[in-house]
Design a protein around this motif. Structure first.
Motif, PDB file in Angstrom:
ATOM      1  N   SER A  58      50.160  32.616  34.068  1.00  0.00           N
ATOM      2  CA  SER A  58      51.548  33.216  33.019  1.00  0.00           C
ATOM      3  C   SER A  58      52.097  34.304  33.519  1.00  0.00           C
ATOM      4  CB  SER A  58      50.658  33.721  31.614  1.00  0.00           C
ATOM      5  OG  SER A  58      51.694  34.373  30.892  1.00  0.00           O
ATOM      6  N   ALA A  59      53.376  34.371  33.439  1.00  0.00           N
ATOM      7  CA  ALA A  59      54.060  35.165  34.086  1.00  0.00           C
ATOM      8  C   ALA A  59      53.889  36.767  33.512  1.00  0.00           C
ATOM      9  CB  ALA A  59      55.678  34.894  33.888  1.00  0.00           C
ATOM     10  N   LYS A  60      53.658  36.677  32.320  1.00  0.00           N
ATOM     11  CA  LYS A  60      53.359  37.898  31.554  1.00  0.00           C
ATOM     12  C   LYS A  60      51.784  38.043  31.243  1.00  0.00           C
ATOM     13  CE  LYS A  60      57.772  38.850  29.407  1.00  0.00           C
ATOM     14  NZ  LYS A  60      58.674  38.283  30.129  1.00  0.00           N
ATOM     15  N   SER A  61      51.520  39.621  30.969  1.00  0.00           N
ATOM     16  CA  SER A  61      50.115  39.658  30.423  1.00  0.00           C
ATOM     17  C   SER A  61      50.092  39.332  29.224  1.00  0.00           C
ATOM     18  CB  SER A  61      50.016  41.163  30.311  1.00  0.00           C
ATOM     19  OG  SER A  61      49.570  41.770  31.704  1.00  0.00           O
ATOM     20  N   SER A  62      48.952  38.798  28.562  1.00  0.00           N
ATOM     21  CA  SER A  62      49.041  38.468  27.182  1.00  0.00           C
ATOM     22  C   SER A  62      48.923  39.707  26.361  1.00  0.00           C
ATOM     23  CB  SER A  62      47.672  37.652  27.072  1.00  0.00           C
ATOM     24  OG  SER A  62      46.818  38.245  26.044  1.00  0.00           O
ATOM     25  N   ALA A  63      49.139  39.618  24.996  1.00  0.00           N
ATOM     26  CA  ALA A  63      49.379  40.653  24.135  1.00  0.00           C
ATOM     27  C   ALA A  63      48.223  41.537  23.762  1.00  0.00           C
ATOM     28  CB  ALA A  63      49.986  40.173  22.740  1.00  0.00           C
TER      29      ALA A  63
ATOM     30  N   LEU B 103      54.221  35.585  39.685  1.00  0.00           N
ATOM     31  CA  LEU B 103      55.167  34.553  39.724  1.00  0.00           C
ATOM     32  C   LEU B 103      54.371  33.121  39.455  1.00  0.00           C
ATOM     33  CD1 LEU B 103      56.600  35.235  43.340  1.00  0.00           C
ATOM     34  CD2 LEU B 103      57.788  35.495  40.999  1.00  0.00           C
ATOM     35  N   VAL B 104      54.756  32.178  38.480  1.00  0.00           N
ATOM     36  CA  VAL B 104      53.912  31.088  38.073  1.00  0.00           C
ATOM     37  C   VAL B 104      53.487  30.185  39.129  1.00  0.00           C
ATOM     38  CG1 VAL B 104      53.898  29.402  36.293  1.00  0.00           C
ATOM     39  CG2 VAL B 104      54.520  31.549  35.640  1.00  0.00           C
ATOM     40  N   GLY B 105      54.611  29.990  39.887  1.00  0.00           N
ATOM     41  CA  GLY B 105      54.281  28.762  40.763  1.00  0.00           C
ATOM     42  C   GLY B 105      53.303  29.520  41.964  1.00  0.00           C
TER      43      GLY B 105
END
Ligand code: KG4
Ligand code: ZN
Length: 346
Positions: A334-339, A85-87
């Protein structure tokens, strides 16, 4: 001796740990937010962020004072930077950067899933892991992720399979909500299943026979929803042990089958389970039995390192800091993993 100060605030638990240069966990504690989110039946991101902001600095102070460690003995700061969660991540990240600047320390952002992958190899006063035999297959199963990774070393991963829809933990949490067991779900279903008959209710085993290592749990959730709609509250209550045992069995059977099939396919003799769902007692029992039968090494973290915790972030941060890595101060949450986080092996 020097220590890594580790911070984990990716979701709803504020966790802080101190891990020494040898990977030994000197301190690890999490401030649980369950009671705050309970009335909402799930995590409210804004509330989680605010709780982290209140809890984090006092917990860092406690870690240092209880361990009798001063900032001069800290070699760097590790913090979860993604996914989450970004927050919530933001609170940990800003705190880590500020403390690093204040005390002239390096800081490193750690991928939360990478933390889970290495958690079974942490050590402390009562837990000594088996040797870190490489390569190994890591089944990362939590509220947000269901992945199988082939791990060849730190930073060397291949994503072998993943969920196509919901995570295994979500499937547990949803079922707990539908049956009225409440939140947090997985451990409640696990406890309620004790003594239940796993064959009492027929739940689907999604993708069990598909020739790949992916999962899908959305259909299982729908099947549970449809079944429970036909039952009264009283019937659900009366049959709760059988319902939970049957539902849990459907999830566990698929998880065990897929990781065993991956071990056959890639000829890997060392398996590991990690993440919140790896605390599940039936999964641990069933996989341990299968590994013994097939003469495979099995690594599973003690319960305290299965669910989200800062020690696992400290463990990865330590390895990376000792290799001379560190993060820039403009590293964003970041909400997601990086590529590039996990497709590091072809
Ligand atoms: O790793 P984790 O603490 O947080 C995430 O990164 O998501 O995992 C939390 C998940 C929740 O879905 C929770 O219901 C599940 O782990 N969980 C369990 C058990 N304990 C926690 N699921 C099944 N059986 C358990 N004993
Ligand atoms: Zn997690």
């Amino acid at each position: 001796m020097k220590y890594v100060m580790a911070i984990e605030t990716s979701c709803d638990d504020t966790s802080v740990a101190l891990v020494d240069e040898t990977g030994f966990v000197k301190f690890c504690r999490a401030e649980n937010q369950d009671q705050v989110h309970k009335p909402f039946g799930g995590i409210v991101p804004e509330v989680a962020g605010r709780q982290h902001a209140e809890n984090l600095l006092p917990l860092i102070e406690t870690a240092l004072s209880e361990s009798k460690i001063s900032w001069s003995e800290v070699l760097g700061i590790a913090v979860t930077s993604r996914p989450g969660l970004v927050g919530s991540l933001l609170v940990g990240l800003i705190t880590a950067k500020t403390l690093a600047l204040t005390h002239s320390l390096k800081f490193i952002g750690v991928n939360h899933i990478e933390g889970h992958i290495w958690a079974p190899f942490l050590k402390d006063e009562t837990y000594k892991p088996a040797t870190e035999e490489l390569p190994f297959l890591s089944l990362v199963i939590s509220g947000g992720h269901s992945h199988i990774f082939l791990v060849k070393g730190m930073g060397q991963y291949k994503l072998v399979g993943k969920t196509l829809d919901d995570a295994a933990g979500e499937a547990f949490d949803k079922f707990a909500k539908l049956t009225g067991l409440g939140y947090p779900g997985g451990s409640k279903v696990d406890a309620a299943a004790v003594g239940g008959n796993p064959a009492a209710f027929a739940f689907p085993r999604p993708m069990l026979h598909d020739n790949n290592f992916n999962f899908s749990f959305a259909g299982l959730k729908t099947a549970a929803h449809n079944l429970l709609k036909t039952m009264s509250q009283d019937e659900i209550k009366k049959n709760i042990a059988d319902l939970c045992a049957s539902y849990q069995n459907a999830i566990v059977e698929v998880l065990v089958a897929k990781i065993l099939r991956a071990s056959d396919e890639f000829k890997i003799k060392h398996l590991s389970i990690t993440g919140g769902v790896s605390a599940n007692s039936q999964l641990r029992r069933q996989l341990a039995a299968q590994c013994e039968k097939k003469k495979l090494q099995m690594s599973m973290a003690p319960l305290r390192y299965c669910t989200d915790n800062a020690a696992m972030i400290g463990g990865v941060g330590l390895r990376r800091l000792l290799r001379g890595e560190s993060s820039d101060f403009d590293l964003p949450p970041s909400a997601k993993s990086s590529a590039t986080d996990f497709e590091t092996l072809s």
